[in-house]
Design an enzyme around this catalytic site. Sequence first.
Site, mmCIF file in Angstrom:
data_model
loop_
_atom_site.group_PDB
_atom_site.id
_atom_site.type_symbol
_atom_site.label_atom_id
_atom_site.label_comp_id
_atom_site.label_asym_id
_atom_site.label_seq_id
_atom_site.Cartn_x
_atom_site.Cartn_y
_atom_site.Cartn_z
ATOM 1 N N LYS A 162 0.833 -1.201 0.000
ATOM 2 C CA LYS A 162 0.000 0.000 0.000
ATOM 3 C C LYS A 162 0.870 1.254 0.000
ATOM 4 C CE LYS A 162 -3.341 -0.176 2.893
ATOM 5 N NZ LYS A 162 -4.005 -0.184 4.227
ATOM 6 N N THR A 202 -11.755 0.366 11.701
ATOM 7 C CA THR A 202 -12.439 -0.239 12.852
ATOM 8 C C THR A 202 -13.561 -1.118 12.324
ATOM 9 O OG1 THR A 202 -13.836 1.737 13.068
ATOM 10 C CG2 THR A 202 -11.870 1.629 14.457
ATOM 11 N N THR A 242 -13.786 5.842 13.351
ATOM 12 C CA THR A 242 -15.084 5.719 14.002
ATOM 13 C C THR A 242 -14.980 4.681 15.110
ATOM 14 O OG1 THR A 242 -16.210 6.254 11.922
ATOM 15 C CG2 THR A 242 -17.525 5.216 13.656
ATOM 16 N N GLU A 253 -14.445 11.666 11.333
ATOM 17 C CA GLU A 253 -14.563 12.038 9.915
ATOM 18 C C GLU A 253 -16.013 11.855 9.462
ATOM 19 O OE1 GLU A 253 -15.334 9.757 7.463
ATOM 20 O OE2 GLU A 253 -15.357 7.989 8.764
ATOM 21 N N PHE A 254 -16.368 12.597 8.410
ATOM 22 C CA PHE A 254 -17.710 12.500 7.843
ATOM 23 C C PHE A 254 -17.608 12.365 6.316
ATOM 24 C CE2 PHE A 254 -18.004 15.046 11.731
ATOM 25 C CZ PHE A 254 -18.944 14.320 12.455
ATOM 26 N N GLU A 277 -18.059 8.413 0.385
ATOM 27 C CA GLU A 277 -17.291 7.848 -0.716
ATOM 28 C C GLU A 277 -17.787 8.466 -2.022
ATOM 29 O OE1 GLU A 277 -16.273 3.735 -0.871
ATOM 30 O OE2 GLU A 277 -16.745 3.448 1.246
ATOM 31 N N PHE A 291 -32.375 11.222 0.867
ATOM 32 C CA PHE A 291 -32.293 9.894 1.465
ATOM 33 C C PHE A 291 -33.658 9.245 1.646
ATOM 34 C CE2 PHE A 291 -28.405 12.048 2.652
ATOM 35 C CZ PHE A 291 -27.457 11.128 2.233
ATOM 36 N N ALA A 346 -36.439 4.951 -2.261
ATOM 37 C CA ALA A 346 -36.646 3.526 -2.022
ATOM 38 C C ALA A 346 -35.844 2.714 -3.031
ATOM 39 C CB ALA A 346 -38.125 3.191 -2.141
ATOM 40 N N CYS A 397 -19.636 1.364 6.168
ATOM 41 C CA CYS A 397 -19.928 2.387 7.167
ATOM 42 C C CYS A 397 -21.273 2.176 7.848
ATOM 43 C CB CYS A 397 -19.857 3.758 6.492
ATOM 44 S SG CYS A 397 -19.794 5.117 7.661
#
Length: 474
Positions: free
Chosen positions: A35, A86, A122, A152-153, A156, A264, A267, A275
């Site tokens: 990486k 995490t 998180t 963090e918020f 992607e 959001f 449907a 996440c």
Amino acid sequence: MKLTVIGCGYLGATHAACMAELGHDVVGIDVDPRKIERLQDGDVPFFEPGLSDILRRNLDAGRLRFTTDQLAAADHGSVHFIGVGTPQEARGHRADLSHVHAAVDTLVPTLRGKHVLIGKSTVPVGTCEELSQRISYLTAPGADIELAWSPEFLREGFAVEDSLAPDRLVLGTGRLVDDPQAPQTETLAGEVIRDIYREVLETGVPLIETDWATAELVKVSANAFLATKISFINAMSELCEIAGADIGTLADAMGHDPRIGRRFLNAGLGFGGGCLPKDIRALTARADEMGAPRAVGFLREVDAINMRRRSAAAELVAETIGGEVLGRNVAVLGAAFKPESDDVRDSPALAVASRLALDGASVTVFDPQAMENSRRLQPSLGYAASAREACDRADVVVITTEWAEFVHMSPDELSPVVRHKRIVDARRCLDAQAWRAAGWDYRALGGPVAAPKNRDKKFVHAGERAVVESAPAR
């Protein structure tokens, strides 16, 4: 400022590059040599729009470098971000904090003088309290280490924008907040964050300073709320399927209420990724540990509703071709859990593809970005180099990720190659009337789709909304 970022996965690599873009001198550290080699060569190991340019620009400018040398953090600077993963535990719903513990255990004993550790990962509420005791035990004589948490918020597909122009910054420190009247002295972490994000804060972005526990809860609370909103509209879609109602018009009508809002409320196949599913499960597990299982018990049903949509999609595909998929060719367009991402973790799209294959279908998958990750996770599925190739001799086409190229695809592109003109829109992102007018048997997850003239023009097409509405990730 001289900054280090511990952990160079999606969160850490993005944060390191964006901190360098703000003008800081940044070293990214990770234990994975492959990486690190790719990042140091200017090659982003995952798909994230805009990140490659920022990475290469700052590598070339000398503001950014990556290494596996664990001692580089202590040598480089006094501000250290923790951005390790995490994930959900292999046998349970708790968050696995082993990478966080490893980062602290490796870093802290090497530090001398005054340092600030700022967590980005998180974590469950109570983690900072536990880490502070761990840090106290590991701190070398004469060293002074302050722990803070700044969740963090990142969404992607929009991680660069969310890093350089966030809608808010949150900083949790160990200062006392029990007495709001008591004077609160400025913490070193507060000073550091103001320096790091000076340009960002000058644009009016709010900085919310609070205690450890509140900062730890902010991210998972936001994701739990978004997951609840998505599962609510999918629960309503289950009723719409039975009643013959149109869930799209229902969502539009609800969205006019400013207390609810339209975002959001799309449907379809539901949420996935690394996440939202992980965070709501970790939150319920932590609530159980704290003796408050009923406080967030509803999140179990939120999770269950979301998982039911995957089964419902597979059942709709079978219904579309006469009751079973055994021996049929099925084209699945989409593998990533959302557009503008190559992330297939807990992907509803791949879950549906796998379920259809398990039921005996010959499944061929195409995704613009997630093919390599999909093959790695589900090697038994078939894969194609294009949507047209995936649909060759297909008995049914299934839209499982609302990539723009699928949303705006003309029925005429696929009509010549499919065996039967049947399409299942699991994301409700296509122009149903256009596909039906072209002679296709169009079905949508969530019930009937009303003609455009019956839909409120204030709201853009569901597929177009999907490009800009993305929950926080990672």
